[in-house]
Write a protein that holds these residues in place. Structure first.
Motif, PDB file in Angstrom:
ATOM      1  N   LEU A  13       0.855  -1.190  -0.112  1.00  0.00           N
ATOM      2  CA  LEU A  13      -0.048   0.020  -0.125  1.00  0.00           C
ATOM      3  C   LEU A  13       0.929   1.238  -0.086  1.00  0.00           C
ATOM      4  CD1 LEU A  13      -2.839   1.110   0.255  1.00  0.00           C
ATOM      5  CD2 LEU A  13      -2.646   1.075   2.818  1.00  0.00           C
ATOM      6  N   ASN A  14       0.751   2.151  -1.219  1.00  0.00           N
ATOM      7  CA  ASN A  14       1.619   3.217  -1.128  1.00  0.00           C
ATOM      8  C   ASN A  14       3.149   3.034  -1.085  1.00  0.00           C
ATOM      9  OD1 ASN A  14      -0.911   4.818  -1.434  1.00  0.00           O
ATOM     10  ND2 ASN A  14      -0.841   5.009   1.000  1.00  0.00           N
ATOM     11  N   GLU A  16       4.497   0.541   0.515  1.00  0.00           N
ATOM     12  CA  GLU A  16       5.121   0.060   1.795  1.00  0.00           C
ATOM     13  C   GLU A  16       4.315  -1.283   1.829  1.00  0.00           C
ATOM     14  OE1 GLU A  16       6.820   1.505   4.616  1.00  0.00           O
ATOM     15  OE2 GLU A  16       7.455   3.126   3.431  1.00  0.00           O
ATOM     16  N   ARG A  74      -3.468  -5.406  -8.824  1.00  0.00           N
ATOM     17  CA  ARG A  74      -3.850  -4.300  -7.982  1.00  0.00           C
ATOM     18  C   ARG A  74      -5.226  -4.588  -7.634  1.00  0.00           C
ATOM     19  NH1 ARG A  74      -2.815   2.096  -8.621  1.00  0.00           N
ATOM     20  NH2 ARG A  74      -0.906   1.132  -7.757  1.00  0.00           N
TER      21      ARG A  74
END
Length: 115
Positions: A13-14, A16, A74
């Motif tokens: 996520l982002n 990380e 995703r």
């Protein structure tokens, strides 16, 4: 190559790697799935067929609540369920060099307000 083949699925996520996520009810998050296999020394990206769903654990077994759409590894995760604790379950089918299926879960907590 030694058997069994070492594999892993990471939730990103982002940029990380995460093992849990908290979302407000109605919020949408996009989680990238990184599939990797190890040749004994280094982890490298692998490819497989992915399916994803939101599951609930009742203390004995996991029950599928919703199927999540996936595009280009995703997952679109929509928190449109009642407040509670769930899991994003990713199932990956790998076929090279051996056929295997890997299941990985990300803890998902849905809240009314994060404050």
């Amino acid at each position: 190559m030694d058997y069994p083949v070492k594999t892993r699925v990471r939730f990103v996520l982002n940029g990380e790697s995460v093992d849990s996520i908290v979302l407000e009810r109605g919020q949408t998050a996009f989680i990238d799935l990184l599939i990797e296999s190890c040749d004994g020394e280094e982890w490298a990206q692998a490819h497989g067929t992915i399916s994803a769903s939101i599951v609930y654990f009742d203390g004995k077994s996991f029950e599928e609540i919703a199927v999540c759409p996936i595009e280009n590894d995703r997952v679109a995760l929509e928190a449109d369920l009642p407040v509670g604790t769930y899991y994003l379950q990713a199932t990956v089918a790998l076929s090279s060099p051996v056929v295997l299926q890997r299941v990985q879960r990300l803890k998902l907590k849905i809240v009314v307000d994060r404050e």
